[in-house]
Motif scaffolding. Structure first.
Motif, PDB file in Angstrom:
ATOM      1  N   PRO A 153     -19.739  -9.796   5.539  1.00 47.69           N
ATOM      2  CA  PRO A 153     -18.845  -8.823   6.182  1.00 47.69           C
ATOM      3  C   PRO A 153     -18.153  -7.881   5.206  1.00 47.69           C
ATOM      4  CG  PRO A 153     -18.539 -10.995   7.149  1.00 47.69           C
ATOM      5  CD  PRO A 153     -19.441 -11.176   5.963  1.00 47.69           C
ATOM      6  N   LYS A 154     -17.977  -8.321   3.949  1.00 46.15           N
ATOM      7  CA  LYS A 154     -17.329  -7.458   2.956  1.00 46.15           C
ATOM      8  C   LYS A 154     -18.115  -6.172   2.718  1.00 46.15           C
ATOM      9  CE  LYS A 154     -15.063 -11.245   0.449  1.00 46.15           C
ATOM     10  NZ  LYS A 154     -15.002 -11.991  -0.835  1.00 46.15           N
ATOM     11  N   LEU A 155     -19.419  -6.213   2.952  1.00 49.74           N
ATOM     12  CA  LEU A 155     -20.241  -5.018   2.738  1.00 49.74           C
ATOM     13  C   LEU A 155     -19.887  -3.898   3.709  1.00 49.74           C
ATOM     14  CD1 LEU A 155     -23.751  -6.601   2.058  1.00 49.74           C
ATOM     15  CD2 LEU A 155     -22.263  -5.438   0.415  1.00 49.74           C
ATOM     16  N   LEU A 156     -19.291  -4.248   4.840  1.00 49.49           N
ATOM     17  CA  LEU A 156     -18.919  -3.225   5.823  1.00 49.49           C
ATOM     18  C   LEU A 156     -17.831  -2.295   5.289  1.00 49.49           C
ATOM     19  CD1 LEU A 156     -18.938  -5.363   9.076  1.00 49.49           C
ATOM     20  CD2 LEU A 156     -20.548  -3.539   8.481  1.00 49.49           C
ATOM     21  N   ASP A 157     -17.083  -2.770   4.292  1.00 52.55           N
ATOM     22  CA  ASP A 157     -16.024  -1.941   3.708  1.00 52.55           C
ATOM     23  C   ASP A 157     -16.534  -1.085   2.552  1.00 52.55           C
ATOM     24  OD1 ASP A 157     -14.034  -2.908   5.439  1.00 52.55           O
ATOM     25  OD2 ASP A 157     -13.735  -4.672   4.162  1.00 52.55           O
ATOM     26  N   THR A 158     -17.820  -1.185   2.235  1.00 60.91           N
ATOM     27  CA  THR A 158     -18.407  -0.395   1.161  1.00 60.91           C
ATOM     28  C   THR A 158     -19.139   0.810   1.740  1.00 60.91           C
ATOM     29  OG1 THR A 158     -20.595  -1.465   1.101  1.00 60.91           O
ATOM     30  CG2 THR A 158     -18.768  -2.570  -0.062  1.00 60.91           C
ATOM     31  N   HIS A 159     -19.726   1.611   0.847  1.00 60.83           N
ATOM     32  CA  HIS A 159     -20.390   2.836   1.284  1.00 60.83           C
ATOM     33  C   HIS A 159     -21.597   2.590   2.167  1.00 60.83           C
ATOM     34  CE1 HIS A 159     -22.893   1.720  -2.186  1.00 60.83           C
ATOM     35  NE2 HIS A 159     -23.848   2.444  -1.617  1.00 60.83           N
ATOM     36  N   ILE A 160     -22.160   1.379   2.154  1.00 54.34           N
ATOM     37  CA  ILE A 160     -23.323   1.157   3.019  1.00 54.34           C
ATOM     38  C   ILE A 160     -22.907   0.976   4.479  1.00 54.34           C
ATOM     39  CG2 ILE A 160     -24.516   0.074   1.071  1.00 54.34           C
ATOM     40  CD1 ILE A 160     -24.533  -2.530   2.749  1.00 54.34           C
ATOM     41  N   GLY A 161     -21.639   0.609   4.699  1.00 59.52           N
ATOM     42  CA  GLY A 161     -21.172   0.402   6.064  1.00 59.52           C
ATOM     43  C   GLY A 161     -20.415   1.564   6.650  1.00 59.52           C
ATOM     44  N   VAL A 162     -19.838   2.428   5.784  1.00 58.11           N
ATOM     45  CA  VAL A 162     -18.954   3.488   6.264  1.00 58.11           C
ATOM     46  C   VAL A 162     -18.851   4.566   5.193  1.00 58.11           C
ATOM     47  CG1 VAL A 162     -16.905   2.297   5.340  1.00 58.11           C
ATOM     48  CG2 VAL A 162     -16.653   3.926   7.236  1.00 58.11           C
ATOM     49  N   ASP A 163     -18.643   5.794   5.605  1.00 53.09           N
ATOM     50  CA  ASP A 163     -18.305   6.862   4.656  1.00 53.09           C
ATOM     51  C   ASP A 163     -16.810   6.757   4.381  1.00 53.09           C
ATOM     52  OD1 ASP A 163     -20.865   7.810   4.444  1.00 53.09           O
ATOM     53  OD2 ASP A 163     -20.472   9.750   5.372  1.00 53.09           O
ATOM     54  N   ILE A 164     -16.487   6.104   3.274  1.00 50.36           N
ATOM     55  CA  ILE A 164     -15.105   5.762   2.942  1.00 50.36           C
ATOM     56  C   ILE A 164     -14.235   7.017   2.898  1.00 50.36           C
ATOM     57  CG2 ILE A 164     -13.641   4.876   1.074  1.00 50.36           C
ATOM     58  CD1 ILE A 164     -16.009   2.940   0.419  1.00 50.36           C
ATOM     59  N   GLY A 165     -13.090   6.933   3.577  1.00 47.94           N
ATOM     60  CA  GLY A 165     -12.106   8.014   3.548  1.00 47.94           C
ATOM     61  C   GLY A 165     -12.297   9.106   4.575  1.00 47.94           C
ATOM     62  N   THR A 166     -13.451   9.130   5.242  1.00 41.89           N
ATOM     63  CA  THR A 166     -13.709  10.277   6.121  1.00 41.89           C
ATOM     64  C   THR A 166     -12.896  10.245   7.411  1.00 41.89           C
ATOM     65  OG1 THR A 166     -15.674   9.183   7.054  1.00 41.89           O
ATOM     66  CG2 THR A 166     -16.020  10.703   5.214  1.00 41.89           C
TER      67      THR A 166
END
Length: 242
Positions: free
Chosen positions: A39-52
């Protein structure tokens, strides 16, 4: 089970000059979908465009640019792909195997997420009648599967229609930024949402990729929202001037 919508729309909708789209703004995974990843991967760039999500929220609330925002992770269904693209339900991302998507019912994911998202965006464009679209993404400074650094703070992507992008590349450069011209991705290959909703309609657009370390906090998001709103307005003036 209450079905979640794959999108939300924020900001006052009238006849606005700009409309913003964020295909990868969420890392949400519905309870009935098992991706088979840490689940930690969901908080990385593969799960979301961080900050958008924060950036686009500020464009809507503070700069009066209505926005259509994804509310489901790209690992569930990549809304920035064509329906027939192999990665529309990705089975791997930056070296990570998405085991839960292997053998997934792609048609079901399209019906549940992809098609409602794009139908609603089409309706919003018809209501707003924007003179230009803004597609907002972010990118990681370094991929796990590559040794190459990505020095650009911001990049402009485009396919056939580069009218707006050319002006924006110049204007971001005048801010002292290192600007990627169809880097680190090429809009010739990855431009599905703007191909469908902008190029097909003849609407000018800016696909703006901000390096994620620039917009990880509220101060960065506010700074970039102000800069993007200003530059988008100046791009419209340049387009009007021919």
């Amino acid at each position: 089970m209450i079905e979640e919508s794959p999108f939300k729309q924020i900001g006052e909708v009238g006849h606005n000059t700009l409309l913003c789209v964020a295909d990868h703004a969420s890392n949400f995974v519905p309870e009935d979908i098992e991706l088979g990843i840490d689940p930690k991967l969901l908080d990385t760039h593969i799960g979301v465009d961080i900050g958008t999500e924060g950036l686009v929220g500020r464009l809507a609330r503070r700069h009066h640019i209505p926005a259509h925002i994804a509310t489901v992770s790209r690992l569930v269904c990549d809304l920035h792909r064509t329906e027939d693209a192999p990665a529309v339900v990705p089975t791997s991302s930056d070296g990570h195997l998405i085991t839960g998507n292997i053998g997934a019912n792609v048609e079901s994911r399209l019906n549940r997420f992809h098609r409602p998202y794009h139908t609603a965006l089409e309706g919003m464009i018809q209501r707003v009648k924007p003179r230009m679209l803004l597609a907002i993404h972010s990118f990681t400074p370094k991929l796990a599967t590559s040794d190459e650094d990505r020095p650009w703070e911001v990049a402009l992507l485009y396919n056939q229609d580069d009218r707006a992008a050319r002006h924006a590349i110049r204007l971001f450069g005048e801010q002292g930024l290192t600007v990627g011209d169809n880097e680190p991705y090429s809009g010739k290959q990855l431009n599905a949402t703007m191909d469908r909703h902008a190029e097909a309609r003849g609407i000018p657009y800016l696909t703006i990729e901000v390096r994620q370390d620039q917009i990880t906090n509220e101060a960065g998001q506010s700074r970039w929202a102000m800069m993007i709103a200003d530059i988008a307005g100046r791009v419209l003036l340049a387009l009007d001037a021919g």
